[in-house]
Design a protein around this motif. Structure first.
Motif, PDB file in Angstrom:
ATOM      1  N   ARG A 244      65.874  24.094   8.715  1.00 35.23           N
ATOM      2  CA  ARG A 244      65.990  22.446   8.953  1.00 35.23           C
ATOM      3  C   ARG A 244      65.161  21.773   8.239  1.00 35.23           C
ATOM      4  NH1 ARG A 244      63.172  19.536  12.694  1.00 35.23           N
ATOM      5  NH2 ARG A 244      62.245  21.392  13.564  1.00 35.23           N
TER       6      ARG A 244
ATOM      7  N   GLU B 146      67.815  14.498   9.376  1.00 38.08           N
ATOM      8  CA  GLU B 146      67.776  15.932   9.837  1.00 38.08           C
ATOM      9  C   GLU B 146      69.069  16.676   9.197  1.00 38.08           C
ATOM     10  OE1 GLU B 146      67.618  16.351  13.913  1.00 38.08           O
ATOM     11  OE2 GLU B 146      65.613  15.366  14.050  1.00 38.08           O
TER      12      GLU B 146
ATOM     13  N   PHE C 147      68.598  29.997  11.121  1.00 35.29           N
ATOM     14  CA  PHE C 147      68.816  28.459  10.979  1.00 35.29           C
ATOM     15  C   PHE C 147      67.752  28.057   9.948  1.00 35.29           C
ATOM     16  CE2 PHE C 147      71.779  28.890  14.416  1.00 35.29           C
ATOM     17  CZ  PHE C 147      72.362  27.952  14.261  1.00 35.29           C
TER      18      PHE C 147
ATOM     19  N   SER D 280      70.573  20.412   8.895  1.00 33.01           N
ATOM     20  CA  SER D 280      70.591  21.718   9.575  1.00 33.01           C
ATOM     21  C   SER D 280      71.572  22.699   8.882  1.00 33.01           C
ATOM     22  CB  SER D 280      70.774  21.568  10.927  1.00 33.01           C
ATOM     23  OG  SER D 280      70.967  22.735  11.656  1.00 33.01           O
TER      24      SER D 280
END
Length: 497
Positions: free
Chosen positions: A458, A394, A456, A396
């Motif tokens: 992701r 992941e 954000f 971010s």
């Protein structure tokens, strides 16, 4: 006779119940949870279970010690900062004497130096050395001088090491006089069986400059050996060409019985997390019993996740591993949150057992403030895994700037033990359309046109393990303004056979 018709049925039921009881007992005896170790080819998973260290796991038998992970309550504990290891580039080789077989001899102390009282410095060597018949020692050995001078030296080292392990000597040089001592030079001469990584010399030095009255300086030196026996080092402090104090310390190297390593990152930004995996494996010919593992850490590292079974003390996590069988091993996991900047935030792994010399390994982390407009964090959702399993990286990205960031691109170096399964991108809850491409383990993703300020982004990168090992996933995020947007972050992942 009344009831005689049901007796055969009751007898059959009793037999069936007896067989069922025996089967359950046998299965319980073979349950994997009752083992304190497992084969390195088939270790159990270590996924976070978010269980408090203050409470026992109710679903787990008391005697079982599974290697799962649990959440650790936030706590900041003050702890003394360890001495900083001496950088290798500050050391220099000392010319050898004409006769290589003879160590340098001590010089008489100047007559004008008055004897000074000696400090009561703990002597780790004598405290930890077992009482046994003296062994023949190699390397430079000398007779202690009869008079004391303005400098005092203490040297500490674990007296027994395994072949291939590092022996770290911790030195403290202190000026115990009422006047300055100038041009202090520290020299170390060591046995031919001891190796200093990256150098061939057997005598090295370090300039300490001037020591003011009462001032002390700490130095650490790590040497290695692959030769059995007692190997010695001689340390001496010189000022203006005169030897003022010296000590000779020896380490006994024994046959290797346990492999110990720690795997984790070397750099993180404030607000991110650092995950470390400790690997122990029994390489001896017998089972190793009563194994204890302690992980101590600097106060700037805040533990958040750790393998189940740990006990928390001040600045330390401990595990009782009981028996590690021949050819088997254990993996322990701990995850720290990095809240403040630090040049060297270290953790130290100490393994003890009545059957082993103390083993110690360490790892240090540099924690820095996030630089640039984009704050990039990366983590693997499952680590370690076995070959054939999947995990997800992941990534971010936060735009901390005041203006939208444009044309954000992701490029990642995928460990060769992985095959990319899928790549997805999200901005908030909205899934974005991206075009991933992999070429020789380099993943590139089509640019995201715009990321608003304070927003954000992701990415989720699903990979499947097709090999085994410990390798680094490195992701680089760039944008239209390369000077402000280019950022690289890495994460180490372990795949077991």
């Amino acid at each position: 006779m009344p009831g005689s018709g049901i007796r055969p049925f009751s007898r059959s039921v009793s037999v069936m119940l007896l067989l069922l009881t025996l089967a359950v007992t046998a299965c319980s005896a073979l349950a994997p949870g009752s083992r304190s170790s497992w084969k390195l080819t088939d270790p159990p998973p270590l996924n976070p279970q978010n269980q408090s260290l203050q409470k026992p796991t109710e679903t787990q038998p008391p005697q079982s010690k599974p290697r799962e992970t649990q959440r650790i309550a936030p706590e900041t504990i003050p702890q003394r900062q360890p001495a900083t290891s001496q950088p290798q580039e500050d050391l220099f080789a000392v010319p050898e004497s004409t006769d290589r077989k003879q160590p340098p001899q001590p010089q008489d102390l100047p007559e004008e130096i008055k004897p000074q009282p000696r400090l009561n410095v703990p002597d780790l060597q004598s405290r930890m050395q077992p009482k046994s018949a003296p062994k023949r020692q190699s390397g430079p050995m000398m007779t202690a001088p009869s008079a004391s001078g303005p400098l005092e030296m203490s040297v500490e080292v674990i007296p027994k090491r395994q072949l291939g392990s590092g022996a770290t000597f911790y030195l403290i040089i202190k000026n115990v006089s009422d006047r300055s001592v100038r041009n202090v030079l520290m020299e170390c001469e060591f046995d031919a069986a001891l190796l200093f990584p990256g150098r061939r010399e057997k005598k090295i030095g370090q300039r300490l400059g001037t020591l003011q009255p009462g001032e002390s300086k700490e130095i650490s030196l790590t040497l290695y050996s692959d030769t059995l026996g007692n190997h010695c080092c001689r340390f001496r402090a010189i000022a203006d060409g005169q030897e003022l104090v010296w000590k000779s310390v020896c380490v006994e190297y024994e046959k290797k019985q346990m492999d110990l390593s720690v795997i984790g990152p070397s750099a993180r930004t404030i607000g991110s997390r650092a995950e470390y995996i400790v690997k122990l494996s029994n390489v001896s010919d017998d089972d190793l019993k009563d194994i204890q593992v302690a992980i101590s850490y600097d106060p700037v590292l805040i533990p958040r996740e750790a393998s189940i079974g740990s006990e928390r003390e001040t600045g330390k996590l401990k595990w009782e591993l009981d028996t590690v069988r021949k050819g088997e091993g254990v993996q322990l996991q701990v995850e720290f949150e990095c809240e403040v900047a630090a040049e060297h935030a270290c953790l130290r792994v100490n393994v003890t057992s009545p059957e082993l010399p103390n083993e110690l390994v360490s790892a240090c982390l540099k924690v820095t403030p996030a630089t640039g407009v984009l704050d990039v964090q990366v983590r693997d959702t499952k680590d370690p895994i076995a070959r054939g399993e999947e995990t997800t990286y992941e990534v971010s990205i936060e735009n901390r700037g005041l203006q939208p960031a444009k044309d954000i691109s992701l490029q990642a170096k995928i460990p060769r033990m992985f095959r990319v399964v899928s790549v997805e991108a999200y901005q908030g809850n909205q899934k974005l359309s991206v075009r991933p491409q992999v070429n020789q383990n380099i993943l590139t993703v089509s640019p995201i046109r715009e990321l608003p300020a304070d927003a954000f982004l992701r990415y989720t990168i699903l990979v499947k393990a097709i090999g085994s090992g410990d390798e680094e996933f490195i992701v680089t995020i760039s944008g239209a303004d390369t000077d402000k947007l280019d950022t690289s972050v890495s994460e180490i992942t372990t795949v077991n056979r």
